[in-house]
Design an enzyme around this catalytic site. Structure first.
Site, PDB file in Angstrom:
ATOM      1  CB  CYS A  70      -0.892  -0.024   1.239  1.00  0.00           C
ATOM      2  SG  CYS A  70      -1.907   1.446   1.419  1.00  0.00           S
ATOM      3  CB  CYS A  73      -0.576   2.109   5.792  1.00  0.00           C
ATOM      4  SG  CYS A  73      -1.313   0.560   5.215  1.00  0.00           S
ATOM      5  CB  CYS A 119      -5.271  -0.579   2.237  1.00  0.00           C
ATOM      6  SG  CYS A 119      -4.101  -0.977   3.556  1.00  0.00           S
ATOM      7  CB  CYS A 122      -4.370   2.972   5.753  1.00  0.00           C
ATOM      8  SG  CYS A 122      -4.153   2.852   3.965  1.00  0.00           S
ATOM      9  CB  CYS A 142      -8.994  -4.010 -12.110  1.00  0.00           C
ATOM     10  SG  CYS A 142      -8.581  -2.785 -13.357  1.00  0.00           S
TER      11      CYS A 142
HETATM   12 ZN   LIG Z   1      -2.846   0.959   3.476  1.00  0.00          ZN
END
Ligand SMILES: [Zn+2]
Length: 154
Positions: A70, A73, A119, A122, A142
């Site tokens: 990510c 985070c 995610c 976060c 995607c």
């Molecule tokens: Zn994240």
């Protein structure tokens, strides 16, 4: 075991380097804090549900071996082993690192019904998942390159 911490409940996130789930604190920041950390495009995509233009992201044709984390985070999200060429112009994967590391919710924006992928730690917007992917899962995650940060692994 979920242990309540000072800022709330810990959540399990899978660590592909150790092969184990680890309890971590969710990451929450204000828009101003995210803006200070991200580029304008990363902020628009990851924090404001934006979509980068097809074939413009840095990872759609990227073939290095490693882990996509990510951008917000650092949570590990996808392994290069699950990446495939979808022809869409967005980096596409048939599975996440673990279902622990993402969450999904139904997205009614844009006159379509889609499943948004976020995610788990976060809440960053990553992209959408569709049911027209390759074996073994039949899923097509995607993703937006702008929401991802690649780390090379041996
Ligand atoms: Zn994240």
């Amino acid at each position: 075991m979920h242990t309540p911490g000072k800022t709330g409940t810990l959540i399990p996130i899978f660590n592909p380097r150790t092969g184990k789930a680890e309890d971590v604190k969710p990451v929450t920041k204000t828009d101003a804090e995210w803006k200070a950390q991200l580029t304008p495009e990363q902020f628009q995509v990851a924090r404001k549900q934006g979509t980068e233009y097809a074939f413009t992201g840095k990872y759609h044709a990227f073939k290095e071996h490693g882990i996509y984390a990510c951008i917000c985070c650092g949570t590990d999200l996808f392994l290069s082993d699950t990446k495939f060429d979808s022809g869409t112009g967005w980096p596409s994967f048939y599975a996440p690192v673990s279902d622990l590391n993402i969450r999904t919710h139904t997205d009614f924006s844009g006159g379509m019904v889609r499943t948004e992928v976020l995610c788990a730690r976060c809440g960053a917007h990553l992209g959408h998942v569709f049911d027209d992917g390759p074996p073994p899962t039949g899923k097509r995650y995607c993703m937006n390159s702008a929401s991802l940060d690649f780390h090379k692994t041996p």
